[in-house]
Write a protein that holds these residues in place. Structure first.
Motif, PDB file in Angstrom:
ATOM      1  N   GLN A 211      21.007  20.028 -51.550  1.00 36.14           N
ATOM      2  CA  GLN A 211      19.752  19.486 -50.997  1.00 36.14           C
ATOM      3  C   GLN A 211      18.741  19.228 -52.117  1.00 36.14           C
ATOM      4  O   GLN A 211      18.058  18.202 -52.127  1.00 36.14           O
ATOM      5  CB  GLN A 211      19.150  20.463 -49.986  1.00 36.14           C
ATOM      6  CG  GLN A 211      19.803  20.411 -48.613  1.00 36.14           C
ATOM      7  CD  GLN A 211      19.045  21.264 -47.588  1.00 36.14           C
ATOM      8  OE1 GLN A 211      18.449  22.286 -47.933  1.00 36.14           O
ATOM      9  NE2 GLN A 211      19.072  20.842 -46.346  1.00 36.14           N
ATOM     10  N   GLN A 212      18.665  20.161 -53.078  1.00 35.25           N
ATOM     11  CA  GLN A 212      17.753  19.984 -54.220  1.00 35.25           C
ATOM     12  C   GLN A 212      18.175  18.783 -55.069  1.00 35.25           C
ATOM     13  O   GLN A 212      17.337  18.020 -55.553  1.00 35.25           O
ATOM     14  CB  GLN A 212      17.752  21.239 -55.099  1.00 35.25           C
ATOM     15  CG  GLN A 212      17.124  22.464 -54.452  1.00 35.25           C
ATOM     16  CD  GLN A 212      17.197  23.674 -55.376  1.00 35.25           C
ATOM     17  OE1 GLN A 212      16.674  23.641 -56.483  1.00 35.25           O
ATOM     18  NE2 GLN A 212      17.862  24.723 -54.943  1.00 35.25           N
ATOM     19  N   LEU A 213      19.494  18.618 -55.239  1.00 32.29           N
ATOM     20  CA  LEU A 213      20.017  17.478 -56.003  1.00 32.29           C
ATOM     21  C   LEU A 213      19.664  16.158 -55.326  1.00 32.29           C
ATOM     22  O   LEU A 213      19.234  15.203 -55.991  1.00 32.29           O
ATOM     23  CB  LEU A 213      21.539  17.598 -56.164  1.00 32.29           C
ATOM     24  CG  LEU A 213      22.054  18.701 -57.090  1.00 32.29           C
ATOM     25  CD1 LEU A 213      23.552  18.881 -56.919  1.00 32.29           C
ATOM     26  CD2 LEU A 213      21.721  18.387 -58.554  1.00 32.29           C
ATOM     27  N   ASP A 217      17.340  13.211 -56.867  1.00 32.88           N
ATOM     28  CA  ASP A 217      17.916  11.877 -57.041  1.00 32.88           C
ATOM     29  C   ASP A 217      16.984  10.806 -56.483  1.00 32.88           C
ATOM     30  O   ASP A 217      16.753   9.771 -57.125  1.00 32.88           O
ATOM     31  CB  ASP A 217      19.289  11.824 -56.347  1.00 32.88           C
ATOM     32  CG  ASP A 217      20.147  10.671 -56.861  1.00 32.88           C
ATOM     33  OD1 ASP A 217      19.921  10.213 -58.003  1.00 32.88           O
ATOM     34  OD2 ASP A 217      21.040  10.233 -56.125  1.00 32.88           O
ATOM     35  N   LEU A 218      16.422  11.053 -55.308  1.00 38.39           N
ATOM     36  CA  LEU A 218      15.473  10.100 -54.701  1.00 38.39           C
ATOM     37  C   LEU A 218      14.239   9.933 -55.587  1.00 38.39           C
ATOM     38  O   LEU A 218      13.774   8.811 -55.822  1.00 38.39           O
ATOM     39  CB  LEU A 218      15.040  10.595 -53.312  1.00 38.39           C
ATOM     40  CG  LEU A 218      16.054  10.429 -52.180  1.00 38.39           C
ATOM     41  CD1 LEU A 218      15.585  11.161 -50.927  1.00 38.39           C
ATOM     42  CD2 LEU A 218      16.280   8.951 -51.860  1.00 38.39           C
ATOM     43  N   GLU A 219      13.727  11.049 -56.107  1.00 43.77           N
ATOM     44  CA  GLU A 219      12.536  11.002 -56.971  1.00 43.77           C
ATOM     45  C   GLU A 219      12.817  10.209 -58.249  1.00 43.77           C
ATOM     46  O   GLU A 219      11.988   9.413 -58.699  1.00 43.77           O
ATOM     47  CB  GLU A 219      12.091  12.427 -57.331  1.00 43.77           C
ATOM     48  CG  GLU A 219      11.463  13.194 -56.174  1.00 43.77           C
ATOM     49  CD  GLU A 219      11.258  14.678 -56.503  1.00 43.77           C
ATOM     50  OE1 GLU A 219      11.482  15.082 -57.662  1.00 43.77           O
ATOM     51  OE2 GLU A 219      10.875  15.426 -55.573  1.00 43.77           O
ATOM     52  N   LEU A 220      13.996  10.434 -58.832  1.00 39.25           N
ATOM     53  CA  LEU A 220      14.334   9.759 -60.092  1.00 39.25           C
ATOM     54  C   LEU A 220      14.516   8.257 -59.882  1.00 39.25           C
ATOM     55  O   LEU A 220      14.104   7.455 -60.728  1.00 39.25           O
ATOM     56  CB  LEU A 220      15.591  10.376 -60.709  1.00 39.25           C
ATOM     57  CG  LEU A 220      15.493  11.865 -61.094  1.00 39.25           C
ATOM     58  CD1 LEU A 220      16.734  12.321 -61.848  1.00 39.25           C
ATOM     59  CD2 LEU A 220      14.233  12.159 -61.908  1.00 39.25           C
ATOM     60  N   HIS A 221      15.126   7.868 -58.760  1.00 37.42           N
ATOM     61  CA  HIS A 221      15.260   6.435 -58.468  1.00 37.42           C
ATOM     62  C   HIS A 221      13.884   5.765 -58.341  1.00 37.42           C
ATOM     63  O   HIS A 221      13.693   4.646 -58.818  1.00 37.42           O
ATOM     64  CB  HIS A 221      16.086   6.222 -57.185  1.00 37.42           C
ATOM     65  CG  HIS A 221      17.551   6.139 -57.453  1.00 37.42           C
ATOM     66  ND1 HIS A 221      18.404   7.213 -57.277  1.00 37.42           N
ATOM     67  CD2 HIS A 221      18.324   5.122 -57.909  1.00 37.42           C
ATOM     68  CE1 HIS A 221      19.635   6.849 -57.606  1.00 37.42           C
ATOM     69  NE2 HIS A 221      19.614   5.588 -57.987  1.00 37.42           N
ATOM     70  N   LEU A 326      18.724  20.554 -63.211  1.00 38.25           N
ATOM     71  CA  LEU A 326      17.700  19.777 -62.503  1.00 38.25           C
ATOM     72  C   LEU A 326      16.584  19.359 -63.464  1.00 38.25           C
ATOM     73  O   LEU A 326      16.142  18.204 -63.463  1.00 38.25           O
ATOM     74  CB  LEU A 326      17.111  20.586 -61.344  1.00 38.25           C
ATOM     75  CG  LEU A 326      18.036  20.900 -60.158  1.00 38.25           C
ATOM     76  CD1 LEU A 326      17.361  21.865 -59.188  1.00 38.25           C
ATOM     77  CD2 LEU A 326      18.459  19.634 -59.423  1.00 38.25           C
ATOM     78  N   LYS A 327      16.144  20.297 -64.304  1.00 36.84           N
ATOM     79  CA  LYS A 327      15.061  19.991 -65.248  1.00 36.84           C
ATOM     80  C   LYS A 327      15.537  19.014 -66.326  1.00 36.84           C
ATOM     81  O   LYS A 327      14.764  18.176 -66.787  1.00 36.84           O
ATOM     82  CB  LYS A 327      14.512  21.280 -65.869  1.00 36.84           C
ATOM     83  CG  LYS A 327      13.668  22.066 -64.864  1.00 36.84           C
ATOM     84  CD  LYS A 327      13.029  23.294 -65.471  1.00 36.84           C
ATOM     85  CE  LYS A 327      12.133  23.973 -64.434  1.00 36.84           C
ATOM     86  NZ  LYS A 327      11.635  25.277 -64.894  1.00 36.84           N
ATOM     87  N   MET A 328      16.796  19.124 -66.744  1.00 34.11           N
ATOM     88  CA  MET A 328      17.343  18.193 -67.741  1.00 34.11           C
ATOM     89  C   MET A 328      17.334  16.760 -67.211  1.00 34.11           C
ATOM     90  O   MET A 328      16.903  15.836 -67.903  1.00 34.11           O
ATOM     91  CB  MET A 328      18.769  18.592 -68.121  1.00 34.11           C
ATOM     92  CG  MET A 328      19.409  17.637 -69.133  1.00 34.11           C
ATOM     93  SD  MET A 328      21.179  17.948 -69.401  1.00 34.11           S
ATOM     94  CE  MET A 328      21.862  17.120 -67.957  1.00 34.11           C
ATOM     95  N   MET A 329      17.816  16.570 -65.995  1.00 35.17           N
ATOM     96  CA  MET A 329      17.860  15.225 -65.415  1.00 35.17           C
ATOM     97  C   MET A 329      16.451  14.647 -65.271  1.00 35.17           C
ATOM     98  O   MET A 329      16.202  13.489 -65.617  1.00 35.17           O
ATOM     99  CB  MET A 329      18.569  15.247 -64.062  1.00 35.17           C
ATOM    100  CG  MET A 329      20.071  15.476 -64.144  1.00 35.17           C
ATOM    101  SD  MET A 329      20.973  14.168 -65.033  1.00 35.17           S
ATOM    102  CE  MET A 329      20.855  12.805 -63.861  1.00 35.17           C
ATOM    103  N   GLU A 330      15.538  15.468 -64.773  1.00 38.94           N
ATOM    104  CA  GLU A 330      14.160  15.006 -64.597  1.00 38.94           C
ATOM    105  C   GLU A 330      13.513  14.679 -65.946  1.00 38.94           C
ATOM    106  O   GLU A 330      12.871  13.632 -66.112  1.00 38.94           O
ATOM    107  CB  GLU A 330      13.339  16.082 -63.879  1.00 38.94           C
ATOM    108  CG  GLU A 330      11.920  15.637 -63.563  1.00 38.94           C
ATOM    109  CD  GLU A 330      11.159  16.659 -62.725  1.00 38.94           C
ATOM    110  OE1 GLU A 330      10.233  16.230 -62.021  1.00 38.94           O
ATOM    111  OE2 GLU A 330      11.482  17.870 -62.786  1.00 38.94           O
TER     112      GLU A 330
END
Length: 341
Positions: A211-213, A217-221, A326-330
Motif C-alpha cells: 500500500q505504501q509502495l 508510485d502515484l506521488e512520483l508520477h 521508499l526514501k531512495m525512490m522519492e
C-alpha cells in the motif's frame, strides 16, 4: 507480597518471557545488498535477524565476499538475493559456505528489460519473464554479445570468472516500484516457508508495505508529470535506471554499461557529449557507488550541470537522504525533477 507488587512482578515476568520468545523466534536471514536488506526488514519485522552483505553505499558489482560473509550464510535459514546475475559472486559464496537453507531470488517473476550496454530510453525494450531462471549462475553470456558488439571496451570476452558480466536481462529491476511489489510478495512467501508460524504477520506486513509502495508510485508520477516529456533527458555514470526510464518515461543515457566494472570507451564518451550538445540535455548526475570523474569531465565539456547524486545500487547510510527503499525512490525522482525544472 502486596497486590500491586505482585501485579508488577507478573508484568515484568510476562515482558521477560515475551522478549525471550521474540529473541528465540527471530530467524537468521542473509540479504545480498542494502535494498533487499530494507525490503526483508519491512516484511519480516520483529521476526527476522538480518545480516546484509553489501553495505550502504557499497557496489555489489565489484564486491569481494569476506570470511564473515560465509559464516553468516552458513548459519542462515534464508538467503535473499536479487537474481538476474546481479550478484555474480554469490554462487561461489553459497557453495563455499555449504549453505543448506532456502535460497530466494527476489526478482523472480518480474517484467524484465533486456540488458542495455550503454543508453536506456524511456521506451526501452522490455518483456515479461516469470519462469524459473536461476540467473545467479554465470552462464549464457553470449546472449548479450550483440548488445555490446559496438563497444571498444568489450575486452572482457564475457569470461565466466568476471563477476560483473550480467546476463541477458538488466538486473537493476528494483528501480521499478511495480517490480518491487513482486519482490515483496516473493519475500513474504520465502519468509513464510522458512517460518510458517509467523506467516500471517508476513502477509500483513507485505500488504501494508505494498500500500505504501502504491501511494508513493502515484506521488512520483505526479512529480515527473511536471516536466514536459521532451525535457526528461538525463545522463548517469552507468546504465542502472532502465526500469525507472520505462515506468516514468524518462530518457536515461550512460557512458558505461549495466556494470560499474565495464569501461566507457573514448567513442562512447564522445557520443554522449555530442548528444548533450545536440539535444540540449540539461542535467548529468553522479552516483553514490560509481567513479564520477567521467561525469564531471562530461559536465565540464558541455553546458550540462551536475544535477546531484542518485542512489543506484545501494541505499545511503542511515543519516543520509536514502536510508530506505521508499526514501531512495522519492529522493532520486525529486533530484531528477528539480534538476530538470
Amino acid at each position: 507480597m502486596s497486590k500491586s507488587t505482585f501485579a508488577v512482578s507478573m508484568v515484568a515476568l510476562g515482558l521477560s518471557c515475551s522478549s525471550v520468545a521474540m529473541a528465540e523466534s527471530k530467524i537468521p536471514v542473509v540479504t545480498s545488498f542494502s535494498v533487499l536488506g530494507d525490503l526483508v526488514q519491512q516484511v519480516g519485522g520483529d521476526h527476522v535477524e538480518i545480516t546484509n552483505l553489501v553495505k550502504a553505499n557499497g557496489d555489489a558489482h565489484v564486491y569481494n565476499p569476506a570470511p564473515m560473509d560465509a559464516k553468516a550464510i552458513a548459519s542462515a535459514q534464508l538467503v535473499v538475493m536479487n537474481g538476474l546475475e546481479f550478484e555474480g559472486w554469490m554462487p561461489r559464496l553459497l557453495e563455499s559456505s555449504n549453505f543448506k537453507g532456502t535460497k530466494l531470488l527476489a526478482a523472480e517473476g518480474i517484467e524484465t528489460i533486456k540488458g542495455h550496454s550503454c543508453t536506456c530510453g524511456g521506451h526501452g525494450h522490455h518483456e515479461h519473464h516469470d519462469h524459473d531462471h536461476d540467473h545467479d549462475h554465470d552462464h549464457d553470456h553470449d546472449h548479450d554479445h550483440d548488445q555490446h558488439a559496438h563497444h571498444d571496451h568489450d575486452h572482457h570476452d564475457h569470461d565466466h570468472e568476471h563477476h560483473h558480466a550480467h546476463g541477458e536481462f538488466d538486473p537493476h529491476s528494483w528501480h521499478s516500484i511495480k517490480n518491487v511489489k513482486v519482490y515483496v510478495k516473493n519475500i513474504e512467501q520465502g519468509l513464510a516457508k522458512a517460518d510458517p508460524k509467523n506467516a500471517a504477520d508476513y502477509q500483513r506486513n507485505a500488504a501494508n508495505y505494498i500500500q505504501q509502495l502504491d501511494k508513493l508510485d502515484l506521488e512520483l508520477h505526479k512529480k515527473v508529470a511536471q516536466i514536459p516529456v521532451e525535457q526528461r533527458k538525463v545522463i548517469t555514470p552507468h546504465a542502472a535506471f532502465a526500469y525507472m526510464a520505462r515506468d516514468y518515461n524518462i530518457d536515461f543515457h550512460a557512458p558505461q554499461g549495466t556494470s560499474t566494472e565495464s569501461e566507457a570507451s573514448a567513442g562512447d564518451v564522445a557520443k554522449i557529449i555530442k548528444q548533450i550538445r545536440e539535444e540540449g540535455i540539461k542535467a548529468v548526475f553522479v552516483e553514490n557507488i560509481a567513479d564520477n570523474r567521467l561525469i564531471e569531465q562530461i559536465s565540464r565539456e558541455t553546458d550540462a550541470e551536475v544535477g546531484g547524486k542518485l542512489y543506484s545500487d545501494a541505499l545511503s547510510e542511515p543519516t543520509g537522504p536514502a536510508p530506505t527503499y521508499l526514501k531512495m525512490m522519492e529522493y532520486n525522482i525529486d533530484t531528477i525533477v528539480n534538476a530538470l525544472k
